[in-house]
Design an enzyme around this catalytic site. Structure first.
Site, PDB file in Angstrom:
ATOM      1  N   ARG A 147       0.921  -1.037  -0.207  1.00  0.00           N
ATOM      2  CA  ARG A 147      -0.127  -0.417  -0.119  1.00  0.00           C
ATOM      3  C   ARG A 147       0.558   1.113   0.002  1.00  0.00           C
ATOM      4  NH1 ARG A 147      -4.068   2.745   4.502  1.00  0.00           N
ATOM      5  NH2 ARG A 147      -2.155   3.667   5.696  1.00  0.00           N
ATOM      6  N   TYR A 159      -3.391  11.764   6.086  1.00  0.00           N
ATOM      7  CA  TYR A 159      -3.286  10.443   6.138  1.00  0.00           C
ATOM      8  C   TYR A 159      -2.436   9.428   6.104  1.00  0.00           C
ATOM      9  CZ  TYR A 159      -5.166   5.784   6.375  1.00  0.00           C
ATOM     10  OH  TYR A 159      -4.929   4.235   6.036  1.00  0.00           O
ATOM     11  N   ASP A 210      -5.035   3.827  -0.038  1.00  0.00           N
ATOM     12  CA  ASP A 210      -6.146   3.930   0.461  1.00  0.00           C
ATOM     13  C   ASP A 210      -7.188   5.851   0.436  1.00  0.00           C
ATOM     14  OD1 ASP A 210      -8.295   4.455   2.923  1.00  0.00           O
ATOM     15  OD2 ASP A 210      -6.740   3.200   4.407  1.00  0.00           O
ATOM     16  N   HIS A 212      -9.273   6.616   2.225  1.00  0.00           N
ATOM     17  CA  HIS A 212      -9.819   7.186   3.337  1.00  0.00           C
ATOM     18  C   HIS A 212     -11.220   7.786   3.448  1.00  0.00           C
ATOM     19  CE1 HIS A 212      -9.208   6.524   7.803  1.00  0.00           C
ATOM     20  NE2 HIS A 212      -8.311   5.547   8.447  1.00  0.00           N
ATOM     21  N   GLU A 236      -9.075   1.790  -2.028  1.00  0.00           N
ATOM     22  CA  GLU A 236      -9.442   1.159  -0.523  1.00  0.00           C
ATOM     23  C   GLU A 236     -10.793   2.778   0.179  1.00  0.00           C
ATOM     24  OE1 GLU A 236      -7.435   0.142   2.293  1.00  0.00           O
ATOM     25  OE2 GLU A 236      -8.229   1.024   3.814  1.00  0.00           O
ATOM     26  N   GLU A 262     -13.213  -1.607   6.273  1.00  0.00           N
ATOM     27  CA  GLU A 262     -12.789  -1.598   7.144  1.00  0.00           C
ATOM     28  C   GLU A 262     -13.873  -1.398   8.925  1.00  0.00           C
ATOM     29  OE1 GLU A 262      -9.085   0.534   6.719  1.00  0.00           O
ATOM     30  OE2 GLU A 262      -9.756   2.011   7.947  1.00  0.00           O
ATOM     31  N   ARG A 283     -13.461  -5.715   3.410  1.00  0.00           N
ATOM     32  CA  ARG A 283     -12.539  -5.479   4.303  1.00  0.00           C
ATOM     33  C   ARG A 283     -12.552  -5.856   5.583  1.00  0.00           C
ATOM     34  NH1 ARG A 283      -8.055  -3.966   3.906  1.00  0.00           N
ATOM     35  NH2 ARG A 283      -8.179  -1.637   5.132  1.00  0.00           N
ATOM     36  N   GLU A 339      -4.309  -7.443   5.058  1.00  0.00           N
ATOM     37  CA  GLU A 339      -3.315  -6.486   5.171  1.00  0.00           C
ATOM     38  C   GLU A 339      -2.401  -6.310   6.652  1.00  0.00           C
ATOM     39  OE1 GLU A 339      -5.477  -2.746   6.756  1.00  0.00           O
ATOM     40  OE2 GLU A 339      -3.945  -1.657   5.784  1.00  0.00           O
ATOM     41  N   TRP A 402     -12.599  11.779   8.543  1.00  0.00           N
ATOM     42  CA  TRP A 402     -10.633  11.803   8.748  1.00  0.00           C
ATOM     43  C   TRP A 402     -10.785  10.482   8.305  1.00  0.00           C
ATOM     44  CZ3 TRP A 402      -8.638   7.637  11.669  1.00  0.00           C
ATOM     45  CH2 TRP A 402      -6.976   7.853  11.219  1.00  0.00           C
TER      46      TRP A 402
HETATM   47  O1  EZ4 Z   1      -7.336   4.441  10.058  1.00  0.00           O
HETATM   48  O2  EZ4 Z   1      -7.128   1.384  12.073  1.00  0.00           O
HETATM   49  O3  EZ4 Z   1      -5.932   0.408   6.134  1.00  0.00           O
HETATM   50  N1  EZ4 Z   1      -5.401   0.962   7.010  1.00  0.00           N
HETATM   51  C1  EZ4 Z   1      -6.397   2.627   7.563  1.00  0.00           C
HETATM   52  C2  EZ4 Z   1      -6.242   2.096   9.822  1.00  0.00           C
HETATM   53  C3  EZ4 Z   1      -7.175   2.717   9.923  1.00  0.00           C
HETATM   54  C4  EZ4 Z   1      -7.368   2.668  11.305  1.00  0.00           C
HETATM   55  C5  EZ4 Z   1      -8.102   3.700  12.618  1.00  0.00           C
HETATM   56  O4  EZ4 Z   1      -8.072   2.806  13.769  1.00  0.00           O
HETATM   57  O5  EZ4 Z   1      -7.674   2.441   6.849  1.00  0.00           O
HETATM   58  O6  EZ4 Z   1      -5.057   2.974   9.282  1.00  0.00           O
HETATM   59 CO    CO Z   2      -8.364   1.585   5.156  1.00  0.00          CO
END
Ligand code: EZ4
Ligand code: CO
Length: 402
Positions: A147, A159, A210, A212, A236, A262, A283, A339, A402
Site C-alpha cells: 500500500r 492520512y 487508501d 480513507h 480503498e 474496515e 475488508r 493487510e 478523517w
Molecule cells: O485508519 O485502523 O487501512 N487501514 C486504515 C487504518 C485505520 C486505522 C484506524 O484505527 O485505514 O490505518
Molecule cells: Co483503510
C-alpha cells in the site's frame, strides 16, 4: 467445558489493546481481541458490565448459541462497540474449542485452502521520493503487495503518513489532532505518486491505495479513472459507505478495483455493496465484525458475487486478531489479500504468537487454538494511555471525514 471466569485485560505496549480472556473448568483459557481504536474503554465496560455476567456457567463449546444470545438477546443490535465485544467472546471461544480439539483453528473451519496468506505492507512517505524508496524497502523484505501513501504538499497531517516518529500510529494524542483536507490538492497529487512508483518499481508489484473516506462519489470515480493506467490491486474506502448506493456511481465510471469495509461491523453494512457487485474486496475483520462466526457469513455472501476478502490489519488490531484472521484467511475459499502492518517489538513481546512471515506470505502456524497468547505480567507493566484518532477539516474549517 464450562466457562468459570472471564476478564478484560487492557495494556499499552506503545499503543492500547483490549483483550478478553475466558477461563474454563478444564483449566484451559481462550483469548479474543476487543480493541476499538480510541474507544477502548467503551468496549471494556460493555464486556465487564453486560457480557461477562452472561457467560459464567455456560458451555464454552456452544459458540453459535452464545453468539446468538449476545446478538439477538441484547435487543440493541449491531454497532462497533457491541460487535467488537461479541467478536472478542467469539474469538476466545474458537480459541478454546480448537485447543480442546488439539488442532490449529483453521482445521476446524475446513482446513487450508492455500499454502500461505498473501499480505500487503504499508509504504508511507513524507514526499514522493521517500514513498518510492519505502516501496523498495518492502520489496526487499519480500512483499508482493504494498500500500502506498504519501504526504500531499501543503496539506497538514495527510492520512497514512507518520509525523517524525517511527512507525505510523494515527491515535497519537489524548484529544484528536486536527488535520486539514484538500480534495483538489489530493486529486492532483495521487496520480503523480503512482507514476513515480510504477516507473521505479515496474509493472509486477501489486500496489494498493487508501483514500480513507475523503472523496464524494463523483470525485472517487474521477480518481479511479485517473489511476487505471497504474493498475492498482485496489482503491480503498474511496467514499463513505454509510450510503451503499453511492458506490453505483463510482462503479459505472471506473475499472479500478474497489475495497471497502474496515469500519463495518455487520453483514447488513455491505449487503447492497456485495449483492450489486459494487465492490471487489470486502475488508471486514474478525475483531470489528462479530468474530469468526459472523465474518464467515459475510465471506459466504461475498463468494456468491465473486467478491473476495481483504481484511483490515492495521496495528490497532492486536496480534490476537491477526492470528485469528490468518486462520480465517488460510481457510476462506474466496480469500483475496490480508493487510499486515507490522506490530512493534514491545507489542509482539506482550502477545507471543505462532504466525510467521516469509516472502510476502504469512502462515498462522500449527499451535492448537489461534496460536496467540498474552503475557499478563508484561501487559500489566504497560498501563492504559488514553488516545483518540485525529479529525479532519476543510480549509474553511468545515468538519470532514478523517
Ligand atoms: O485508519 O485502523 O487501512 N487501514 C486504515 C487504518 C485505520 C486505522 C484506524 O484505527 O485505514 O490505518
Ligand atoms: Co483503510
Amino acid at each position: 467445558m464450562k466457562i468459570t471466569g472471564a476478564r478484560v485485560i487492557i495494556t499499552c505496549p506503545g499503543r492500547n489493546f483490549v483483550t478478553l480472556k475466558i477461563e474454563t473448568d478444564q483449566g484451559t483459557y481462550g483469548i479474543g481481541d476487543a480493541t476499538l481504536n480510541g474507544r477502548e474503554l467503551a468496549v471494556a465496560a460493555y464486556l465487564e458490565h453486560h457480557v461477562i455476567p452472561n457467560l459464567i456457567g455456560r458451555d464454552a463449546h456452544r459458540i453459535e448459541d452464545i453468539w446468538q444470545f449476545l446478538y439477538r438477546g441484547a435487543y440493541w443490535r449491531r454497532g462497533p462497540v457491541t460487535m467488537t465485544a461479541i467478536a472478542a467472546v467469539d474469538t476466545a471461544l474458537w480459541d478454546l474449542k480448537a485447543k480442546a480439539a488439539g488442532l490449529p483453528l483453521y482445521q476446524l473451519l475446513g482446513g487450508a485452502s492455500r499454502e500461505g496468506v498473501m499480505v500487503y505492507g504499508h509504504a508511507n512517505g513524507a514526499d514522493i521520493d521517500s514513498a518510492v524508496a519505502e516501496v523498495g524497502r518492502y520489496v526487499e523484505m519480500g512483499y508482493k503487495a504494498i500500500r502506498v501513501q504519501a504526504a500531499i504538499p501543503g496539506v497538514k497531517g495527510s492520512y497514512g503518513v507518520g509525523r517524525g516518529k517511527d512507525g505510523y500510529e494515527p491515535a497519537e494524542s489524548a484529544l484528536p489532532y486536527e488535520t486539514v483536507w484538500s480534495t483538489p490538492a489530493y486529486l492532483d497529487f495521487a496520480p503523480k505518486l503512482f507514476d513515480a512508483v510504477r516507473e521505479a518499481h515496474g509493472p509486477d508489484i501489486e500496489l494498493l491505495h487508501d483514500v480513507h473516506h475523503r472523496l464524494t462519489p463523483i470525485e472517487a470515480a474521477r480518481l479511479g479513472r485517473a489511476l487505471e493506467p497504474h493498475r492498482l490491486f485496489w482503491m480503498e474506502d474511496c467514499t463513505p459507505a454509510e450510503n451503499q448506493e453511492a458506490f453505483r456511481l463510482v462503479r459505472q465510471h471506473t475499472t479500478t478495483p474497489l475495497a471497502v469495509g474496515e469500519i463495518f461491523n455487520s453483514i447488513h453494512d455491505c449487503r447492497t455493496l456485495i449483492q450489486e457487485q459494487l465492490i471487489d474486496y470486502i475488508r471486514a475483520t474478525v475483531v470489528h465484525a462479530g468474530g469468526i462466526t459472523h465474518l464467515r457469513q459475510i465471506a459466504a455472501l461475498a463468494a456468491l458475487y465473486q467478491v473476495r476478502t481483504g481484511s483490515h490489519g492495521a496495528t490497532d488490531l492486536s496480534p490476537v486478531c491477526m492470528g485469528a484472521a490468518l486462520h480465517f484467511d488460510l481457510w476462506v475459499p474466496n480469500f483475496g489479500i490480508q493487510e499486515y502492518m507490522r506490530h512493534t517489538e514491545a507489542t509482539d513481546a506482550v502477545f507471543p504468537h505462532a504466525y510467521t512471515f516469509k516472502d510476502g506470505y504469512m502462515h498462522p502456524g500449527e499451535t492448537p487454538g489461534h496460536g496467540v497468547d498474552i503475557d499478563e505480567d508484561l501487559a500489566a507493566r504497560h498501563p492504559y494511555d488514553p488516545k483518540q484518532l485525529p479529525v479532519a477539516r476543510l480549509a474553511d474549517g468545515t468538519m470532514w471525514n478523517w
